[in-house]
Design an enzyme around this catalytic site. Structure first.
Site, PDB file in Angstrom:
ATOM      1  N   THR A  31       0.797  -1.226   0.000  1.00  0.00           N
ATOM      2  CA  THR A  31       0.000   0.000   0.000  1.00  0.00           C
ATOM      3  C   THR A  31       0.829   1.276   0.000  1.00  0.00           C
ATOM      4  O   THR A  31       2.017   1.280   0.297  1.00  0.00           O
ATOM      5  CB  THR A  31      -0.927   0.037   1.231  1.00  0.00           C
ATOM      6  OG1 THR A  31      -0.137   0.134   2.399  1.00  0.00           O
ATOM      7  CG2 THR A  31      -1.822  -1.180   1.302  1.00  0.00           C
ATOM      8  N   ASP A  32       0.119   2.369  -0.298  1.00  0.00           N
ATOM      9  CA  ASP A  32       0.721   3.697  -0.166  1.00  0.00           C
ATOM     10  C   ASP A  32       0.436   4.191   1.254  1.00  0.00           C
ATOM     11  O   ASP A  32      -0.070   3.448   2.091  1.00  0.00           O
ATOM     12  CB  ASP A  32       0.173   4.649  -1.240  1.00  0.00           C
ATOM     13  CG  ASP A  32      -1.344   4.827  -1.166  1.00  0.00           C
ATOM     14  OD1 ASP A  32      -1.964   4.502  -0.122  1.00  0.00           O
ATOM     15  OD2 ASP A  32      -1.923   5.303  -2.156  1.00  0.00           O
ATOM     16  N   TYR A  33       0.751   5.452   1.529  1.00  0.00           N
ATOM     17  CA  TYR A  33       0.558   5.983   2.879  1.00  0.00           C
ATOM     18  C   TYR A  33      -0.899   6.073   3.302  1.00  0.00           C
ATOM     19  O   TYR A  33      -1.203   6.124   4.477  1.00  0.00           O
ATOM     20  CB  TYR A  33       1.214   7.360   3.008  1.00  0.00           C
ATOM     21  CG  TYR A  33       2.718   7.285   2.960  1.00  0.00           C
ATOM     22  CD1 TYR A  33       3.438   6.727   4.008  1.00  0.00           C
ATOM     23  CD2 TYR A  33       3.419   7.757   1.855  1.00  0.00           C
ATOM     24  CE1 TYR A  33       4.819   6.626   3.948  1.00  0.00           C
ATOM     25  CE2 TYR A  33       4.796   7.675   1.801  1.00  0.00           C
ATOM     26  CZ  TYR A  33       5.493   7.103   2.844  1.00  0.00           C
ATOM     27  OH  TYR A  33       6.850   7.012   2.788  1.00  0.00           O
ATOM     28  N   ALA A  34      -1.809   6.052   2.355  1.00  0.00           N
ATOM     29  CA  ALA A  34      -3.236   6.133   2.673  1.00  0.00           C
ATOM     30  C   ALA A  34      -3.854   4.760   2.915  1.00  0.00           C
ATOM     31  O   ALA A  34      -5.055   4.657   3.162  1.00  0.00           O
ATOM     32  CB  ALA A  34      -3.977   6.844   1.543  1.00  0.00           C
ATOM     33  N   ILE A  36      -4.014   2.340   0.644  1.00  0.00           N
ATOM     34  CA  ILE A  36      -4.617   1.879  -0.607  1.00  0.00           C
ATOM     35  C   ILE A  36      -3.561   1.094  -1.379  1.00  0.00           C
ATOM     36  O   ILE A  36      -2.403   1.513  -1.458  1.00  0.00           O
ATOM     37  CB  ILE A  36      -5.097   3.082  -1.477  1.00  0.00           C
ATOM     38  CG1 ILE A  36      -6.050   3.981  -0.690  1.00  0.00           C
ATOM     39  CG2 ILE A  36      -5.696   2.603  -2.785  1.00  0.00           C
ATOM     40  CD1 ILE A  36      -7.305   3.299  -0.197  1.00  0.00           C
TER      41      ILE A  36
END
Length: 157
Positions: A31-34, A36
């Site tokens: 995932t990314d920082y969000a 997602i």
């Protein structure tokens, strides 16, 4: 000598309309920082599903490499429909679209386990390369064609 001679038997029946299904769970490193799933994670999951699909019919990818066959990606088309969040389970569905000379296209759908949400659709095209010569083969070695036959000529559903 056939560069793929000795490929293990693949007399497994595969229904042409069925997709091979491979389960993944979105982990933090996907995932990314969000939270997602990062777009590149889907591509890794597709490759994992393709390798496992081949394994399911008795073809170990490592054997192809050891026998001098390589199957690099030469085309990749991905359509992102919906994001997947951290911790979610997804099903990567794959099937060989058809066998056309040395081009081997694979279709993909990544969806929710219940099939209600479609996250990604994609097509990945591979070609057979002679590892020793470093060149695309003019045609698939007969042993490889025979091994892939259970997956070939799949029509859409």
């Amino acid at each position: 000598m056939d560069v793929c001679q000795g490929l293990i038997d693949s007399d497994v029946e595969v229904s042409p309309k069925n997709w091979f299904e491979y389960s993944v769970r979105v982990q933090p490193h996907h995932t990314d920082y969000a939270g997602i799933a990062w777009h590149g994670s889907y591509i890794a999951w597709m490759e994992e599903a393709r390798v496992e699909c081949l394994r399911s019919i008795g073809i170990e990818f490592a054997q192809l490499v050891a026998l001098g066959c390589d199957l690099p990606v030469v085309e990749l088309s991905v359509r992102y429909h919906r994001q997947i969040q951290l911790g979610r389970l997804a099903i990567v569905r794959t099937r060989m679209a058809n066998l056309s000379g040395v081009r081997i296209p694979w279709d993909y759908q990544i969806q929710s386990p219940d099939g209600q949400e479609l996250y990604v659709t994609a097509r990945v095209t591979l070609v057979a390369v002679d590892r020793e010569k470093g060149k695309i083969m003019r045609r698939l070695p007969p042993a490889m064609e025979h091994a892939l036959a259970p997956l070939a000529n799949i029509s859409g559903d």
